[in-house]
Design a protein around this motif. Structure first.
Motif, short mmCIF file in Angstrom:
data_model
loop_
_atom_site.label_atom_id
_atom_site.label_comp_id
_atom_site.label_asym_id
_atom_site.label_seq_id
_atom_site.Cartn_x
_atom_site.Cartn_y
_atom_site.Cartn_z
N ALA A 107 -49.37 -75.59 34.12
CA ALA A 107 -48.63 -74.77 35.07
C ALA A 107 -47.59 -75.63 35.77
O ALA A 107 -47.81 -76.83 36.01
CB ALA A 107 -49.59 -74.19 36.10
N ALA A 108 -46.46 -75.05 36.04
CA ALA A 108 -45.41 -75.77 36.73
C ALA A 108 -45.89 -76.13 38.13
O ALA A 108 -46.61 -75.37 38.78
CB ALA A 108 -44.15 -74.91 36.80
N LEU A 109 -45.50 -77.29 38.57
CA LEU A 109 -45.89 -77.74 39.90
C LEU A 109 -45.06 -77.02 40.96
O LEU A 109 -43.88 -76.75 40.77
CB LEU A 109 -45.67 -79.25 40.03
N THR A 110 -45.70 -76.78 42.07
CA THR A 110 -44.97 -76.21 43.19
C THR A 110 -44.12 -77.30 43.82
O THR A 110 -44.33 -78.50 43.56
CB THR A 110 -45.94 -75.65 44.26
N GLU A 111 -43.19 -76.90 44.64
CA GLU A 111 -42.35 -77.88 45.34
C GLU A 111 -43.20 -78.85 46.14
O GLU A 111 -42.94 -80.05 46.16
CB GLU A 111 -41.35 -77.17 46.26
N LYS A 112 -44.22 -78.33 46.78
CA LYS A 112 -45.09 -79.16 47.61
C LYS A 112 -45.86 -80.17 46.76
O LYS A 112 -45.97 -81.34 47.11
CB LYS A 112 -46.06 -78.27 48.39
N GLU A 113 -46.39 -79.72 45.63
CA GLU A 113 -47.11 -80.62 44.72
C GLU A 113 -46.20 -81.67 44.13
O GLU A 113 -46.56 -82.85 44.01
CB GLU A 113 -47.76 -79.81 43.59
#
Length: 179
Positions: A13-19
């Motif tokens: 899964a694509a990482l969130t901005e925070k991750e």
């Protein structure tokens, strides 16, 4: 017997901005403790590929720092950092190591002041200045070293170094003249 192909592995899964920011911050925090040249070069390459320039730049500076022997803050130390930084950029460009043999010999034979005195008046053959400026590493240019150690140079050399940096619109904040 018929072999069946297994289904392809699911894509992560694509990482969130925070991750993503947390991962980049963790990489940035690790850089200060790294001592292995190849690991730093790998980190630089990965950060460059992923477009994480703060990590790439920190790893680049760390690489120049750990290769430099001597007393930090001395003109010899700063001159060697300039040499290592440019050699690394050339290595990245050519895909192989290339040493600044003449500059290193002059540094060894006549000292840092004499070796650096030629930098501000170097001709087009001296591409280190332009290469370092283009990468935002103006504080690693020989001209910046001259300005940081202004008392060691005559006024003409200081003026030429300052003029060259100003012409490139790249006067480093930490390169202030003492004279």
């Amino acid at each position: 017997m018929k072999k069946t192909k297994s289904p392809p592995a699911p894509k992560p899964a694509a990482l969130t901005e925070k991750e993503l920011a947390a991962r980049n911050d963790a990489a940035l925090a690790r850089v200060d403790g790294m001592e292995d040249l190849e690991k730093l070069r790998n980190l630089m390459a990965n950060a460059d590929r992923m477009g994480v320039m703060p990590v790439r730049d920190a790893a680049f500076r760390r690489l120049a720092l750990i290769q430099t022997e001597g007393e930090p803050g001395t003109i010899e130390y700063d001159a060697l950092q300039t040499i290592f930084a440019y050699e690394q950029l050339v290595r990245e460009e050519l895909g192989k190591a290339k040493r600044l043999t003449r500059t290193r010999m002059k540094l060894t034979k006549s000292g840092a002041v004499n070796a650096l005195s030629d930098f501000p008046t170097a001709t087009a053959e001296y591409s280190a200045f332009d290469t370092l400026i283009a990468r935002g590493l103006q504080d690693l240019t020989g001209e910046a070293v001259i300005l940081r150690h202004a008392d060691d140079f005559d006024s003409a050399t200081r003026d030429k170094a300052e003029a060259r940096l100003e012409a490139a619109k790249a006067v480093p904040e930490d390169a202030v003249t003492d004279a």
